[in-house]
Design a protein around this motif. Structure first.
Motif, PDB file in Angstrom:
ATOM      1  N   ILE A  61       0.828  -1.208   0.000  1.00 62.37           N
ATOM      2  CA  ILE A  61       0.000   0.000   0.000  1.00 62.37           C
ATOM      3  C   ILE A  61       0.864   1.260   0.000  1.00 62.37           C
ATOM      4  O   ILE A  61       0.588   2.217  -0.721  1.00 62.37           O
ATOM      5  CB  ILE A  61      -0.985   0.015   1.188  1.00 62.37           C
ATOM      6  N   LEU A  62       1.940   1.254   0.781  1.00 64.64           N
ATOM      7  CA  LEU A  62       2.786   2.445   0.877  1.00 64.64           C
ATOM      8  C   LEU A  62       3.905   2.455  -0.163  1.00 64.64           C
ATOM      9  O   LEU A  62       4.695   3.400  -0.214  1.00 64.64           O
ATOM     10  CB  LEU A  62       3.403   2.556   2.273  1.00 64.64           C
ATOM     11  N   ASP A  63       3.970   1.421  -0.997  1.00 63.79           N
ATOM     12  CA  ASP A  63       5.036   1.309  -2.010  1.00 63.79           C
ATOM     13  C   ASP A  63       6.421   1.451  -1.378  1.00 63.79           C
ATOM     14  O   ASP A  63       7.311   2.107  -1.931  1.00 63.79           O
ATOM     15  CB  ASP A  63       4.850   2.361  -3.113  1.00 63.79           C
ATOM     16  N   ASN A  64       6.574   0.845  -0.194  1.00 69.35           N
ATOM     17  CA  ASN A  64       7.833   0.814   0.559  1.00 69.35           C
ATOM     18  C   ASN A  64       8.283   2.181   1.081  1.00 69.35           C
ATOM     19  O   ASN A  64       9.419   2.324   1.524  1.00 69.35           O
ATOM     20  CB  ASN A  64       8.952   0.174  -0.264  1.00 69.35           C
ATOM     21  N   LYS A  65       7.387   3.162   1.049  1.00 66.68           N
ATOM     22  CA  LYS A  65       7.698   4.426   1.715  1.00 66.68           C
ATOM     23  C   LYS A  65       7.535   4.246   3.228  1.00 66.68           C
ATOM     24  O   LYS A  65       6.822   3.357   3.684  1.00 66.68           O
ATOM     25  CB  LYS A  65       6.786   5.537   1.202  1.00 66.68           C
ATOM     26  N   GLU A  66       8.176   5.089   4.011  1.00 68.50           N
ATOM     27  CA  GLU A  66       8.137   4.961   5.468  1.00 68.50           C
ATOM     28  C   GLU A  66       6.798   5.440   6.027  1.00 68.50           C
ATOM     29  O   GLU A  66       6.189   6.384   5.508  1.00 68.50           O
ATOM     30  CB  GLU A  66       9.270   5.777   6.099  1.00 68.50           C
ATOM     31  N   TYR A  67       6.375   4.791   7.093  1.00 66.96           N
ATOM     32  CA  TYR A  67       5.202   5.257   7.817  1.00 66.96           C
ATOM     33  C   TYR A  67       5.478   6.651   8.393  1.00 66.96           C
ATOM     34  O   TYR A  67       6.607   6.972   8.755  1.00 66.96           O
ATOM     35  CB  TYR A  67       4.877   4.319   8.976  1.00 66.96           C
ATOM     36  N   SER A  68       4.429   7.450   8.505  1.00 63.91           N
ATOM     37  CA  SER A  68       4.546   8.769   9.109  1.00 63.91           C
ATOM     38  C   SER A  68       4.922   8.657  10.589  1.00 63.91           C
ATOM     39  O   SER A  68       4.504   7.722  11.286  1.00 63.91           O
ATOM     40  CB  SER A  68       3.207   9.510   8.986  1.00 63.91           C
ATOM     41  N   ASN A  69       5.677   9.622  11.079  1.00 64.59           N
ATOM     42  CA  ASN A  69       6.030   9.662  12.497  1.00 64.59           C
ATOM     43  C   ASN A  69       4.818   9.915  13.385  1.00 64.59           C
ATOM     44  O   ASN A  69       4.886   9.724  14.605  1.00 64.59           O
ATOM     45  CB  ASN A  69       7.083  10.749  12.751  1.00 64.59           C
ATOM     46  N   SER A  70       3.724  10.359  12.775  1.00 66.24           N
ATOM     47  CA  SER A  70       2.512  10.628  13.556  1.00 66.24           C
ATOM     48  C   SER A  70       1.693   9.351  13.820  1.00 66.24           C
ATOM     49  O   SER A  70       0.718   9.382  14.575  1.00 66.24           O
ATOM     50  CB  SER A  70       1.630  11.648  12.833  1.00 66.24           C
ATOM     51  N   CYS A  71       2.108   8.233  13.207  1.00 70.71           N
ATOM     52  CA  CYS A  71       1.385   6.979  13.410  1.00 70.71           C
ATOM     53  C   CYS A  71       1.589   6.471  14.838  1.00 70.71           C
ATOM     54  O   CYS A  71       2.719   6.437  15.342  1.00 70.71           O
ATOM     55  CB  CYS A  71       1.862   5.907  12.426  1.00 70.71           C
ATOM     56  N   LEU A  72       0.507   6.068  15.474  1.00 69.97           N
ATOM     57  CA  LEU A  72       0.593   5.390  16.764  1.00 69.97           C
ATOM     58  C   LEU A  72       0.816   3.905  16.515  1.00 69.97           C
ATOM     59  O   LEU A  72       0.321   3.355  15.525  1.00 69.97           O
ATOM     60  CB  LEU A  72      -0.682   5.607  17.572  1.00 69.97           C
ATOM     61  N   ILE A  73       1.535   3.238  17.389  1.00 78.67           N
ATOM     62  CA  ILE A  73       1.857   1.824  17.214  1.00 78.67           C
ATOM     63  C   ILE A  73       1.155   0.999  18.288  1.00 78.67           C
ATOM     64  O   ILE A  73       1.252   1.308  19.479  1.00 78.67           O
ATOM     65  CB  ILE A  73       3.370   1.576  17.274  1.00 78.67           C
ATOM     66  N   GLU A  74       0.451  -0.038  17.873  1.00 82.32           N
ATOM     67  CA  GLU A  74      -0.179  -0.981  18.794  1.00 82.32           C
ATOM     68  C   GLU A  74       0.407  -2.371  18.546  1.00 82.32           C
ATOM     69  O   GLU A  74       0.791  -2.713  17.429  1.00 82.32           O
ATOM     70  CB  GLU A  74      -1.695  -1.011  18.603  1.00 82.32           C
TER      71      GLU A  74
END
Length: 251
Positions: free
Chosen positions: A136-149
């Motif tokens: 989905i992200l085409d191997n781009k990095e997740y945003s730093n604003s993403c929360l991790i569960e």
């Protein structure tokens, strides 16, 4: 694989019920943990919501002089979870990508309320985390604003309790949240089977070598109609209802 934890637990419980004296221990921790344990000989079967990475395949081959075996056991729709009170019900693949890489950060941009989007994701050990990043992200990095569960259940709980949240995970976990349609296609069983829903994927069992004994007995049973009925009841798509049933086991 956390995506497959409840599913595999259900299968193991029924198998043990049918075979008194046999014990199957099902653990979670993410696909990466399972593959690492498989390579180290700590587990008989690794459940996985993605394929092996090249380095993982090399390590498996180096250790066992074999690439092992992969068994397709079910099909899953990777759902995009929204809070039910969110007036946004459909997203395009590009919009989903832009949300999780941080290019879109307000629901107003998508025709929703003027509120900040709260994306919530799985941890890097998760096969779904990697699958989402690659496909989905085409191997781009997740945003730093993403929360991790840590688990899909935790993501579902967070999205259900937070109006502005968005998350992802297996469709079998999507209780108390809304499953967004993607590019106008709903994540229904029919659409997952015929691959018209764009976020469809297979779920796997990996073994380090050709299985025998109880391990083979369990895998053979998982591929049987009786076990596939349990897969259906667990919220996933049985192979026998898939359009691609001719190849359930591959080297």
């Amino acid at each position: 694989s956390d995506t497959m934890f409840e599913l595999t637990s259900n299968l193991a419980a029924e198998f043990m019920k049918r075979n008194p004296g046999i014990s199957i221990n099902v653990l979670g921790g993410g696909t990466a943990t399972g593959i690492n344990d498989l390579i180290k000989g700590k587990t008989d079967i690794c459940t996985a919501s993605r394929n092996l990475k090249p380095l993982e395949a090399k390590e498996l081959a180096d250790y066992y002089n074999s690439l092992g075996l992969v068994y397709l056991i079910a099909k899953d729709g990777l759902s995009i979870y929204l809070n039910p009170s969110n007036n946004i019900k459909n997203l395009t693949i590009d919009q989903v990508k832009d949300i999780f890489i941080g290019r879109i950060n307000n629901w107003k941009t998508l025709g929703g309320k003027d509120t900040i989007i709260i994306p919530v994701i799985r941890n890097p050990n998760s096969g779904t985390h990697l699958y989402f990043k690659e496909h989905i992200l085409d191997n781009k990095e997740y945003s730093n604003s993403c929360l991790i569960e840590s688990t899909t259940k935790d993501i579902v709980k967070f999205v259900a309790e937070n109006t502005n949240a968005i998350g992802y995970g297996g469709i079998g976990y999507s209780h108390n949240v809304h499953n967004a349609s993607i590019d106008g296609v709903d994540p229904t069983k029919k659409n997952i089977i015929n691959d018209s829903y764009p976020l469809s994927r297979y779920l796997h069992f990996f073994t380090a070598k050709n299985p025998n004994g109880i391990v083979k007995q369990f895998i053979d049973w998982v591929l049987s109609p009786d076990a596939q009925a349990i897969i259906r009841k667990s919220g996933y798509i049985p192979l026998w209802e898939s359009s691609q049933t001719s190849s359930s086991v591959n080297n």
